[in-house]
Design an enzyme around this catalytic site. Structure first.
Site, PDB file in Angstrom:
ATOM      1  N   ASP A 241       0.856  -1.184   0.000  1.00 20.26           N
ATOM      2  CA  ASP A 241       0.000   0.000   0.000  1.00 20.26           C
ATOM      3  C   ASP A 241       0.900   1.246   0.000  1.00 20.26           C
ATOM      4  OD1 ASP A 241      -3.007   0.869   0.453  1.00 20.26           O
ATOM      5  OD2 ASP A 241      -1.849   2.037   1.887  1.00 20.26           O
TER       6      ASP A 241
ATOM      7  N   TYR B  77      -2.017  11.479   2.445  1.00 21.54           N
ATOM      8  CA  TYR B  77      -2.851  11.711   1.260  1.00 21.54           C
ATOM      9  C   TYR B  77      -2.911  13.194   0.906  1.00 21.54           C
ATOM     10  CZ  TYR B  77      -4.512   6.905   1.609  1.00 21.54           C
ATOM     11  OH  TYR B  77      -4.578   5.528   1.637  1.00 21.54           O
TER      12      TYR B  77
ATOM     13  N   HIS C  30      -6.540  -6.751  -1.722  1.00 25.37           N
ATOM     14  CA  HIS C  30      -5.515  -5.739  -1.448  1.00 25.37           C
ATOM     15  C   HIS C  30      -4.612  -6.151  -0.290  1.00 25.37           C
ATOM     16  CE1 HIS C  30      -3.865  -1.672  -1.468  1.00 25.37           C
ATOM     17  NE2 HIS C  30      -4.026  -1.615  -0.161  1.00 25.37           N
TER      18      HIS C  30
END
Length: 283
Positions: free
Chosen positions: A100, A207, A263
């Site tokens: 990730d 982010y 994921h």
């Protein structure tokens, strides 16, 4: 496992270590919303195989330092953290493994500091340049990445994620993984990490920095170190097509596609990921 704190790149990171100090160095980089614990299925097994394993809480997570300004979470800064860890281990090179966001950091570390990596193993995240291209131009990936835009809002994301004992984060983990991947005990570990002072804001700041503190311009974005990209085909967040484009940017890259994995591939296919880290994987 030994818990310690390492000074690197102007901050202090909490690092879990295991294995012989004279073994090959392996650095395991977690992603969002995990912390070092995301690698617990691999740490001890790698140590038994003779590797010196370092699994840090990356900056902003769990027990590591949590700078407040967004520039502190630029991809260049995050990559420099990893070089600082290699320096702290008094090594010239390491095998760097990431999942990730940890995979994004691992990719960029390989681009900027190829001479410091022995091998690169990345899980379910494409090369950062491929990710940026798809997230800005491909409608399907834009829809899958809707949360990136949501995380740009001030304060609201932190409040929503913390509500009802982190219900939304727990729901995301359980809803995007195979049944039984995360146990109740696992989730309690994550809640403890998320509840550390300032952790949620710092985690989301990764982010926010993605667009406000973009990566530095490089002469080449190609990855020159031997690379293994492990990809769970049932990923809810990221399109499988990005894996092939990422391998195309590698001088020596291989793709291991795991059809039944999501994921959260290092949890669901722990042994296959372990083989990949050890360089024993067959494709």
């Amino acid at each position: 496992m030994h818990h310690t704190f390492i000074d690197t790149n102007g901050i202090r990171l909490h690092v879990v270590q295991d294995g012989p100090a004279d073994g090959p160095l392996v650095i395991l980089l977690h992603g969002f919303p995990e912390f070092w614990y995301g690698w617990y299925r691999q740490i001890s097994e790698l140590a038994k195989a003779g590797y010196w394993v370092w699994a840090p809480d990356q900056r902003g997570y769990n027990l590591s330092d949590k700078p407040q300004n967004l520039a502190s979470y630029s991809i260049d800064t995050l990559a420099a953290d990893i070089i600082g860890l290699i320096d702290a281990a008094r090594r010239q090179k390491a095998v760097v493994v990431g999942h990730d966001w940890g995979a994004a950091v691992a990719w960029w570390t390989a681009v900027v500091y190829p001479e410091r990596l022995e091998r690169l193993v990345v899980l379910n995240v494409p090369h950062p340049v491929v990710m940026k291209r798809f997230a800005s131009r491909n409608l399907e990936q834009m829809l899958r990445s809707w949360y990136i835009g949501f995380f740009q809002l001030p304060k609201l994301p932190e409040r929503l994620l913390a509500r009802n004992n982190y219900r939304l984060l727990v729901k995301t983990l359980l809803g995007s993984s195979r049944p039984g991947t995360f146990t109740r005990a696992d989730l309690e570990q994550y809640k403890t990490a998320w509840s550390q002072p300032g952790a949620l804001m710092a985690m989301i700041n990764w982010y926010r920095a993605l667009w406000r503190s973009p990566e530095s311009r490089q002469k080449s974005i190609r990855v020159k170190v031997p690379t293994l990209l492990i990809w769970g085909a049932q990923d809810h967040f990221l399109m499988q097509e990005m894996a092939t484009f990422s391998i195309d940017l590698c001088d020596n890259g291989r793709l291991l596609l795991l059809q039944k994995a999501t994921h959260w591939v290092q949890h669901e296919e722990a042994n296959r990921v372990l083989e990949g880290i050890k360089g024993e994987v067959t494709i």
